[in-house]
Motif scaffolding. Structure first.
Motif, PDB file in Angstrom:
ATOM      1  N   ILE A 195     -13.300 -12.578 -94.058  1.00 11.79           N
ATOM      2  CA  ILE A 195     -14.741 -12.584 -94.337  1.00 11.79           C
ATOM      3  C   ILE A 195     -15.403 -13.894 -93.867  1.00 11.79           C
ATOM      4  CG2 ILE A 195     -14.362 -11.089 -96.359  1.00 11.79           C
ATOM      5  CD1 ILE A 195     -15.406 -13.565 -98.065  1.00 11.79           C
ATOM      6  N   ALA A 196     -14.614 -14.727 -93.194  1.00 13.67           N
ATOM      7  CA  ALA A 196     -15.121 -16.056 -92.806  1.00 13.67           C
ATOM      8  C   ALA A 196     -16.468 -15.958 -92.100  1.00 13.67           C
ATOM      9  CB  ALA A 196     -14.102 -16.750 -91.908  1.00 13.67           C
ATOM     10  N   GLY A 197     -17.389 -16.766 -92.542  1.00  9.25           N
ATOM     11  CA  GLY A 197     -18.695 -16.852 -91.899  1.00  9.25           C
ATOM     12  C   GLY A 197     -19.637 -15.700 -92.222  1.00  9.25           C
ATOM     13  N   ALA A 198     -19.303 -14.899 -93.220  1.00 10.56           N
ATOM     14  CA  ALA A 198     -20.190 -13.765 -93.549  1.00 10.56           C
ATOM     15  C   ALA A 198     -21.579 -14.275 -93.940  1.00 10.56           C
ATOM     16  CB  ALA A 198     -19.596 -12.955 -94.686  1.00 10.56           C
ATOM     17  N   ASP A 199     -22.597 -13.526 -93.513  1.00  7.49           N
ATOM     18  CA  ASP A 199     -23.973 -13.883 -93.880  1.00  7.49           C
ATOM     19  C   ASP A 199     -24.329 -13.317 -95.243  1.00  7.49           C
ATOM     20  OD1 ASP A 199     -24.933 -15.093 -91.286  1.00  7.49           O
ATOM     21  OD2 ASP A 199     -24.178 -13.152 -90.582  1.00  7.49           O
ATOM     22  N   ILE A 200     -23.724 -12.182 -95.539  1.00 11.16           N
ATOM     23  CA  ILE A 200     -24.053 -11.531 -96.806  1.00 11.16           C
ATOM     24  C   ILE A 200     -22.790 -10.841 -97.333  1.00 11.16           C
ATOM     25  CG2 ILE A 200     -24.922  -9.422 -95.696  1.00 11.16           C
ATOM     26  CD1 ILE A 200     -27.307  -9.606 -97.615  1.00 11.16           C
ATOM     27  N   CYS A 201     -22.536 -10.970 -98.618  1.00  8.33           N
ATOM     28  CA  CYS A 201     -21.375 -10.320 -99.239  1.00  8.33           C
ATOM     29  C   CYS A 201     -21.890  -9.333-100.283  1.00  8.33           C
ATOM     30  CB  CYS A 201     -20.491 -11.335 -99.947  1.00  8.33           C
ATOM     31  SG  CYS A 201     -19.839 -12.632 -98.885  1.00  8.33           S
ATOM     32  N   ILE A 202     -21.398  -8.118-100.222  1.00  7.59           N
ATOM     33  CA  ILE A 202     -21.764  -7.140-101.249  1.00  7.59           C
ATOM     34  C   ILE A 202     -20.494  -6.804-102.032  1.00  7.59           C
ATOM     35  CG2 ILE A 202     -22.904  -4.943-101.750  1.00  7.59           C
ATOM     36  CD1 ILE A 202     -24.186  -5.016 -99.013  1.00  7.59           C
ATOM     37  N   VAL A 203     -20.540  -7.079-103.329  1.00  5.34           N
ATOM     38  CA  VAL A 203     -19.321  -7.056-104.134  1.00  5.34           C
ATOM     39  C   VAL A 203     -19.249  -5.825-105.036  1.00  5.34           C
ATOM     40  CG1 VAL A 203     -17.999  -8.304-105.895  1.00  5.34           C
ATOM     41  CG2 VAL A 203     -19.258  -9.581-104.136  1.00  5.34           C
ATOM     42  N   THR A 204     -18.239  -5.002-104.785  1.00  5.49           N
ATOM     43  CA  THR A 204     -17.992  -3.837-105.654  1.00  5.49           C
ATOM     44  C   THR A 204     -16.575  -3.859-106.203  1.00  5.49           C
ATOM     45  OG1 THR A 204     -17.262  -2.476-103.802  1.00  5.49           O
ATOM     46  CG2 THR A 204     -19.598  -2.358-104.387  1.00  5.49           C
ATOM     47  N   ALA A 205     -15.866  -4.957-106.001  1.00  3.62           N
ATOM     48  CA  ALA A 205     -14.496  -5.056-106.514  1.00  3.62           C
ATOM     49  C   ALA A 205     -14.533  -4.884-108.023  1.00  3.62           C
ATOM     50  CB  ALA A 205     -13.900  -6.408-106.148  1.00  3.62           C
ATOM     51  N   ILE A 238     -24.579 -10.172-103.180  1.00  2.96           N
ATOM     52  CA  ILE A 238     -25.151  -9.096-104.000  1.00  2.96           C
ATOM     53  C   ILE A 238     -24.004  -8.475-104.805  1.00  2.96           C
ATOM     54  CG2 ILE A 238     -26.389  -6.887-104.018  1.00  2.96           C
ATOM     55  CD1 ILE A 238     -27.508  -7.610-101.249  1.00  2.96           C
ATOM     56  N   VAL A 239     -24.084  -8.572-106.121  1.00  2.00           N
ATOM     57  CA  VAL A 239     -23.019  -8.038-106.973  1.00  2.00           C
ATOM     58  C   VAL A 239     -23.425  -6.653-107.484  1.00  2.00           C
ATOM     59  CG1 VAL A 239     -21.671  -8.415-109.083  1.00  2.00           C
ATOM     60  CG2 VAL A 239     -22.394 -10.376-107.701  1.00  2.00           C
ATOM     61  N   ILE A 240     -22.461  -5.735-107.450  1.00  2.34           N
ATOM     62  CA  ILE A 240     -22.686  -4.384-107.993  1.00  2.34           C
ATOM     63  C   ILE A 240     -21.725  -4.100-109.152  1.00  2.34           C
ATOM     64  CG2 ILE A 240     -22.816  -1.914-107.439  1.00  2.34           C
ATOM     65  CD1 ILE A 240     -23.267  -2.544-104.571  1.00  2.34           C
ATOM     66  N   PHE A 298     -23.175 -21.414-105.972  1.00  2.69           N
ATOM     67  CA  PHE A 298     -24.272 -21.216-105.009  1.00  2.69           C
ATOM     68  C   PHE A 298     -25.614 -21.314-105.742  1.00  2.69           C
ATOM     69  CE2 PHE A 298     -21.785 -18.140-101.938  1.00  2.69           C
ATOM     70  CZ  PHE A 298     -20.878 -19.160-101.685  1.00  2.69           C
ATOM     71  N   PRO A 299     -26.670 -21.662-104.998  1.00  2.72           N
ATOM     72  CA  PRO A 299     -27.997 -21.663-105.636  1.00  2.72           C
ATOM     73  C   PRO A 299     -28.416 -20.255-106.052  1.00  2.72           C
ATOM     74  CG  PRO A 299     -28.163 -22.063-103.264  1.00  2.72           C
ATOM     75  CD  PRO A 299     -26.710 -22.094-103.602  1.00  2.72           C
ATOM     76  N   ALA A 300     -29.264 -20.190-107.066  1.00  2.00           N
ATOM     77  CA  ALA A 300     -29.613 -18.904-107.673  1.00  2.00           C
ATOM     78  C   ALA A 300     -30.289 -17.942-106.691  1.00  2.00           C
ATOM     79  CB  ALA A 300     -30.520 -19.133-108.874  1.00  2.00           C
ATOM     80  N   ASN A 301     -30.986 -18.461-105.700  1.00  2.94           N
ATOM     81  CA  ASN A 301     -31.652 -17.554-104.755  1.00  2.94           C
ATOM     82  C   ASN A 301     -30.649 -16.770-103.907  1.00  2.94           C
ATOM     83  OD1 ASN A 301     -31.166 -20.173-103.397  1.00  2.94           O
ATOM     84  ND2 ASN A 301     -32.111 -19.166-101.641  1.00  2.94           N
ATOM     85  N   ARG A 302     -29.370 -17.262-103.891  1.00  2.65           N
ATOM     86  CA  ARG A 302     -28.362 -16.599-103.060  1.00  2.65           C
ATOM     87  C   ARG A 302     -27.389 -15.719-103.844  1.00  2.65           C
ATOM     88  NH1 ARG A 302     -24.734 -19.544-100.042  1.00  2.65           N
ATOM     89  NH2 ARG A 302     -25.282 -21.713-100.457  1.00  2.65           N
ATOM     90  N   VAL A 303     -27.512 -15.690-105.157  1.00  3.86           N
ATOM     91  CA  VAL A 303     -26.609 -14.852-105.969  1.00  3.86           C
ATOM     92  C   VAL A 303     -27.444 -13.950-106.871  1.00  3.86           C
ATOM     93  CG1 VAL A 303     -24.712 -14.832-107.626  1.00  3.86           C
ATOM     94  CG2 VAL A 303     -24.921 -16.740-106.018  1.00  3.86           C
ATOM     95  N   PHE A 304     -27.362 -12.657-106.638  1.00  2.00           N
ATOM     96  CA  PHE A 304     -28.144 -11.737-107.459  1.00  2.00           C
ATOM     97  C   PHE A 304     -27.446 -10.387-107.538  1.00  2.00           C
ATOM     98  CE2 PHE A 304     -29.908 -10.216-103.422  1.00  2.00           C
ATOM     99  CZ  PHE A 304     -29.935 -11.376-102.660  1.00  2.00           C
ATOM    100  N   GLY A 305     -27.986  -9.518-108.394  1.00  2.00           N
ATOM    101  CA  GLY A 305     -27.270  -8.279-108.660  1.00  2.00           C
ATOM    102  C   GLY A 305     -28.105  -7.027-108.434  1.00  2.00           C
ATOM    103  N   GLN A 306     -27.401  -5.956-108.106  1.00  2.00           N
ATOM    104  CA  GLN A 306     -28.051  -4.657-107.943  1.00  2.00           C
ATOM    105  C   GLN A 306     -27.937  -3.859-109.222  1.00  2.00           C
ATOM    106  OE1 GLN A 306     -29.363  -1.203-107.928  1.00  2.00           O
ATOM    107  NE2 GLN A 306     -27.155  -1.001-108.025  1.00  2.00           N
ATOM    108  N   ALA A 307     -29.080  -3.504-109.760  1.00  4.14           N
ATOM    109  CA  ALA A 307     -29.110  -2.593-110.902  1.00  4.14           C
ATOM    110  C   ALA A 307     -30.483  -1.932-110.936  1.00  4.14           C
ATOM    111  CB  ALA A 307     -28.860  -3.338-112.199  1.00  4.14           C
TER     112      ALA A 307
END
Ligand code: APR
Length: 322
Positions: free
Chosen positions: A69-79, A117-119, A136-145
């Motif tokens: 995942i090196a250098g990813a611009d955006i991570c979407i987490v469903t683990a 983006i956490v799911i 990370f700063p708060a503007n870069r960590v948020f969740g989908q609901a």
């Protein structure tokens, strides 16, 4: 120009749909990470082999190591594990917190500049943990609901009124649990208040009942799907919702969407992740929109906020948060 790199952490039911949607919309190159050996490689190969048919030019790959995942611009987490029938999202806390902790370390090391983006559920708690571990700063960590909860609410309203869902605007605030807050007063069909339309159809008293039913169904919508599927939870709609959010960031759309974001005094809440409308653009959560709630709405919001606080306290007690 470099194509965006989208890392999907978790290649299960939601992860698979996410990968396919990224490809169909040519949002960027996709790398899918999962701990199950070869599975993400197989899933992404399968989707890539439809590229001639669907006509997309993005690259898709799978990996079992975080280096991928090196250098990813955006991570979407469903683990993480999904619910089984009869479980609440909160029942997943310890299992999924252990998983999210690992995932957050991986993202911190290999994709330190990414938006996350956490799911995974319980959503509000997992986003909080992701923020704490990555730093990370708060503007870069948020969740989908909220995008999904709002879409569910809008869908039920459209069915009830027999109008196009495209014209329905409905907003759900609060935590992603049974106490979420569908905002009835703001719900409208292209500017026409939903309550007024329901009253025309049913009269004032019945209109209220019908709305209450829709609010209830919205709050339980995830559970309704779980009860029918029996082997997992909703996956098409959560994937669509997260893709709308990722697209807003990648294309700097400045979309106004309900997002699980870190509040700093808005809605009377400090230092807690809760679902609220935000402006989503190239800087992630660019602005939190604070609506004026009436007394009843604020009360419901407080109940929902307290439920999230309870989860955060549990995480502290279990040693996941400091
Ligand atoms: N690191 C990465 N992936 C992991 C880890 C881990 N430590 N542990 C489990 N996984 C993977 C699983 O191998 C599986 O492929 O996470 C994936 C989860 O996929 P599903 O079980 O199909 O669940 P899904 O329906 O996609 O939901 C994922 O989102 O909506 C929430 O409640 C839902 O928490 C659940 C999550």
């Amino acid at each position: 120009f470099k194509r965006p790199k989208i890392a999907l952490i978790g290649g299960g039911q939601i992860g698979g749909v996410l990968a396919q949607l990224c490809a169909l919309r040519e949002l960027g190159d996709v790398v899918m990470f999962d701990i199950v050996q070869d599975m993400p490689q197989g899933k992404t190969l399968d989707i890539a082999e439809a590229s001639r048919i669907d006509g997309f030019d993005v690259k898709l790959s799978g990996t079992n190591s975080y280096e991928g995942i090196a250098g990813a611009d955006i991570c979407i987490v469903t683990a993480g594990l999904p619910r089984k029938p009869g479980m609440s999202r909160d029942d997943l806390l310890t299992t999924n917190a252990n998983i999210i902790k690992q995932v957050a370390e991986g993202i911190k090391t290999y994709a330190p500049d990414s938006f996350v983006i956490v799911i995974s559920n319980p959503l509000d708690a997992m986003v909080t943990l992701m923020k704490e571990v990555t730093g990370f700063p708060a503007n870069r960590v948020f969740g989908q609901a909220g995008v999904l909860d709002s879409s569910r609410f809008a869908t039920f309203i459209a069915w009830e009124l027999g109008v196009s869902v495209k014209d329905v605007n409905a907003l759900v605030l609060g935590g992603h649990g049974d106490t979420m807050v569908p905002l009835v007063r703001y719900a409208n069909v292209n500017g026409c208040p939903v309550m007024e339309l329901l009253e025309q159809k049913y009269g004032a008293e019945k209109a209220k009942e019908v709305m209450e039913e829709m609010v209830k169904r919205t709050r339980n919508a995830g559970g309704e799907v779980v009860a029918l599927l029996k082997t997992g939870s909703a996956f098409y709609s959560p994937a669509s919702a997260a893709i709308q959010m990722a697209e807003a960031v990648i294309k700097d759309e400045k979309r106004v969407l309900p997002v699980c974001a870190l509040l700093n005094g808005e809605y009377g809440v400090k230092n807690l992740y809760v679902g609220v409308p935000v402006v989503l653009g190239a800087n992630g959560v660019e602005k939190i929109i604070e609506l004026k709630l009436n007394e009843e709405e604020q009360k419901m919001m407080d109940v929902s906020v307290n439920a999230v606080k309870g989860l955060v306290e549990d995480m502290k007690r279990l040693g996941f948060l400091s």
